[in-house]
Write a protein that holds these residues in place. Structure first.
Motif, PDB file in Angstrom:
ATOM      1  N   UNK A 102       0.801  -1.221   0.000  1.00 56.21           N
ATOM      2  CA  UNK A 102       0.000   0.000   0.000  1.00 56.21           C
ATOM      3  C   UNK A 102       0.837   1.277   0.000  1.00 56.21           C
ATOM      4  N   UNK A 103       2.084   1.192  -0.458  1.00 54.52           N
ATOM      5  CA  UNK A 103       2.863   2.400  -0.686  1.00 54.52           C
ATOM      6  C   UNK A 103       2.344   3.073  -1.956  1.00 54.52           C
ATOM      7  N   UNK A 104       2.041   4.345  -1.871  1.00 53.98           N
ATOM      8  CA  UNK A 104       1.500   5.067  -3.028  1.00 53.98           C
ATOM      9  C   UNK A 104       2.625   5.323  -4.026  1.00 53.98           C
ATOM     10  N   UNK A 105       2.396   4.897  -5.253  1.00 56.16           N
ATOM     11  CA  UNK A 105       3.445   4.965  -6.275  1.00 56.16           C
ATOM     12  C   UNK A 105       2.863   5.360  -7.620  1.00 56.16           C
ATOM     13  N   UNK A 106       3.754   5.723  -8.524  1.00 61.13           N
ATOM     14  CA  UNK A 106       3.345   6.068  -9.882  1.00 61.13           C
ATOM     15  C   UNK A 106       4.265   5.358 -10.870  1.00 61.13           C
ATOM     16  N   UNK A 107       3.705   4.974 -12.008  1.00 58.82           N
ATOM     17  CA  UNK A 107       4.475   4.266 -13.031  1.00 58.82           C
ATOM     18  C   UNK A 107       4.082   4.805 -14.398  1.00 58.82           C
ATOM     19  N   UNK A 108       5.075   4.986 -15.264  1.00 60.51           N
ATOM     20  CA  UNK A 108       4.840   5.439 -16.634  1.00 60.51           C
ATOM     21  C   UNK A 108       5.351   4.372 -17.592  1.00 60.51           C
ATOM     22  N   UNK A 109       4.538   4.047 -18.581  1.00 54.33           N
ATOM     23  CA  UNK A 109       4.932   3.019 -19.528  1.00 54.33           C
ATOM     24  C   UNK A 109       3.832   2.761 -20.537  1.00 54.33           C
ATOM     25  N   UNK A 110       3.766   1.523 -21.018  1.00 48.89           N
ATOM     26  CA  UNK A 110       2.820   1.151 -22.068  1.00 48.89           C
ATOM     27  C   UNK A 110       2.109  -0.138 -21.684  1.00 48.89           C
ATOM     28  N   UNK A 111       0.806  -0.154 -21.856  1.00 46.17           N
ATOM     29  CA  UNK A 111       0.037  -1.368 -21.591  1.00 46.17           C
ATOM     30  C   UNK A 111       0.384  -2.449 -22.603  1.00 46.17           C
ATOM     31  N   UNK A 112       0.429  -3.705 -22.120  1.00 43.92           N
ATOM     32  CA  UNK A 112       0.648  -4.855 -22.975  1.00 43.92           C
ATOM     33  C   UNK A 112      -0.680  -5.561 -23.230  1.00 43.92           C
ATOM     34  N   UNK A 113      -0.784  -6.226 -24.354  1.00 41.83           N
ATOM     35  CA  UNK A 113      -2.050  -6.845 -24.732  1.00 41.83           C
ATOM     36  C   UNK A 113      -2.384  -8.025 -23.822  1.00 41.83           C
ATOM     37  N   UNK A 114      -3.680  -8.238 -23.601  1.00 43.19           N
ATOM     38  CA  UNK A 114      -4.140  -9.372 -22.815  1.00 43.19           C
ATOM     39  C   UNK A 114      -4.516  -8.992 -21.396  1.00 43.19           C
ATOM     40  N   UNK A 115      -5.590  -9.581 -20.900  1.00 45.14           N
ATOM     41  CA  UNK A 115      -6.028  -9.348 -19.521  1.00 45.14           C
ATOM     42  C   UNK A 115      -6.309 -10.688 -18.849  1.00 45.14           C
ATOM     43  N   UNK A 116      -6.246 -10.679 -17.535  1.00 45.68           N
ATOM     44  CA  UNK A 116      -6.614 -11.837 -16.724  1.00 45.68           C
ATOM     45  C   UNK A 116      -7.547 -11.348 -15.627  1.00 45.68           C
ATOM     46  N   UNK A 117      -8.430 -12.236 -15.185  1.00 49.12           N
ATOM     47  CA  UNK A 117      -9.376 -11.874 -14.130  1.00 49.12           C
ATOM     48  C   UNK A 117      -9.126 -12.669 -12.862  1.00 49.12           C
ATOM     49  N   UNK A 118      -9.203 -11.990 -11.739  1.00 51.19           N
ATOM     50  CA  UNK A 118      -9.098 -12.638 -10.432  1.00 51.19           C
ATOM     51  C   UNK A 118     -10.456 -12.519  -9.758  1.00 51.19           C
ATOM     52  N   UNK A 119     -11.084 -13.653  -9.525  1.00 52.67           N
ATOM     53  CA  UNK A 119     -12.431 -13.636  -8.955  1.00 52.67           C
ATOM     54  C   UNK A 119     -12.417 -13.089  -7.526  1.00 52.67           C
ATOM     55  N   UNK A 120     -13.452 -12.324  -7.207  1.00 52.14           N
ATOM     56  CA  UNK A 120     -13.549 -11.723  -5.879  1.00 52.14           C
ATOM     57  C   UNK A 120     -14.990 -11.351  -5.605  1.00 52.14           C
ATOM     58  N   UNK A 121     -15.235 -10.896  -4.408  1.00 57.03           N
ATOM     59  CA  UNK A 121     -16.542 -10.360  -4.017  1.00 57.03           C
ATOM     60  C   UNK A 121     -16.317  -9.064  -3.269  1.00 57.03           C
ATOM     61  N   UNK A 122     -16.995  -8.016  -3.701  1.00 59.43           N
ATOM     62  CA  UNK A 122     -16.886  -6.714  -3.041  1.00 59.43           C
ATOM     63  C   UNK A 122     -18.177  -6.456  -2.273  1.00 59.43           C
ATOM     64  N   UNK A 123     -18.045  -6.233  -0.984  1.00 60.58           N
ATOM     65  CA  UNK A 123     -19.229  -5.952  -0.167  1.00 60.58           C
ATOM     66  C   UNK A 123     -19.786  -4.574  -0.494  1.00 60.58           C
ATOM     67  N   UNK A 124     -21.083  -4.446  -0.387  1.00 62.44           N
ATOM     68  CA  UNK A 124     -21.718  -3.146  -0.615  1.00 62.44           C
ATOM     69  C   UNK A 124     -21.233  -2.152   0.427  1.00 62.44           C
ATOM     70  N   UNK A 125     -21.085  -0.910   0.029  1.00 60.03           N
ATOM     71  CA  UNK A 125     -20.645   0.134   0.942  1.00 60.03           C
ATOM     72  C   UNK A 125     -21.764   0.613   1.844  1.00 60.03           C
TER      73      UNK A 125
END
Length: 260
Positions: free
Chosen positions: A75-98
């Motif tokens: 959770x250190x706040x950081x910044x990165x500059x670059x280029x997105x690479x093709x392809x995505x992956x999904x990580x299943x999760x559940x987000x509780x309602x606020x």
């Protein structure tokens, strides 16, 4: 003759007393351990709050990655500059309602992970944010150059209840950058990932992380647990005391018979 029991007829309280002492010792130890865990958890939360409130710092150089402790960077706040690479992956999760009035995506869904090539040629994974399962099919890979502000995160550990990942389908159940990068064909990857900071209203997927909301959801129930263990210890003392008092007042059958 008196109705008081003779010493020989009184129940032997030695074994119940020993068991009570052992039980009380265990319960008080568990309570003390939870109290210690409470101090550790609150120090941990304070550290995270401090790290997230600072200005965004550049990512650690790739030459230092193998020396880093990802947990210490979490959770250190950081910044990165670059280029997105093709392809995505999904990580299943559940987000509780606020809480009432909050505006955020919630329910079953996935975190969207995508490779990101830094300006120095190194590669990291970016968690672009949460997408409800019903809208996952509409998400496409980001493309082009970008500067991402977010939070460094340590890999998520598996446990005995975590389902097996499906790397061929790019479907995962833990946020493990090495495993996800292998499924995306990215090669050598950073031992951490960058979780994108929430932008906009939080209702447009993929919705990045609101770090205050994230920290607020870290469980801190240790005081409740400590009081529960100590309360059980006091209850056990009370039960033994009541038992011993009743045992000492129990009429002696021999003396009762002598009175009749």
């Amino acid at each position: 003759m008196s109705g008081q029991p003779s010493p020989a007829s009184r129940p032997n309280l030695l074994l119940p007393a020993v068991l009570t002492v052992i039980g009380v010792g265990v319960l008080f130890t568990l309570g003390a351990w939870q109290w210690q865990r409470m101090d550790e958890k609150r120090a941990f939360i304070t550290r995270l709050e401090t790290q997230t409130q600072g200005p965004a710092a550049p990512l650690p150089p790739a030459s230092d990655w193998q020396k880093l402790d990802p947990a210490a960077l979490d959770l250190t706040r950081s910044t990165a500059t670059g280029t997105y690479l093709d392809g995505i992956a999904g990580v299943r999760t559940t987000i509780a309602a606020g809480p009432p009035g909050s505006r955020q995506l919630s329910g079953f869904g996935r975190w969207i992970f995508q490779g990101f090539r830094l300006e120095d040629g190194a590669t990291i994974l970016v968690n672009r944010g949460f997408v409800p399962e019903s809208r996952f099919a509409t998400i496409t890979p980001a493309s082009g150059q970008a500067t991402i502000t977010g939070f460094l995160r340590a890999p998520e550990a598996r446990n005995s209840f975590t389902p097996a990942d499906l790397p061929q389908q790019r479907e995962f159940y833990t946020r493990d950058p090495v495993a996800i990068a292998a499924a995306l064909g990215l090669g050598t990857i950073a031992p951490f990932y960058l979780e994108a900071e929430r932008q906009g209203d939080g209702l447009t997927p993929p919705a990045g992380v609101d770090v205050k909301e994230l920290i607020a959801r870290i469980p801190d129930n240790h005081l409740q647990y400590a009081l529960t263990w100590w309360g059980l210890a006091l209850t056990l003392i009370g039960v033994f005391g009541a038992y011993a008092w009743q045992a000492r007042r129990k009429p002696d059958p021999e003396s009762r018979g002598a009175q009749t």
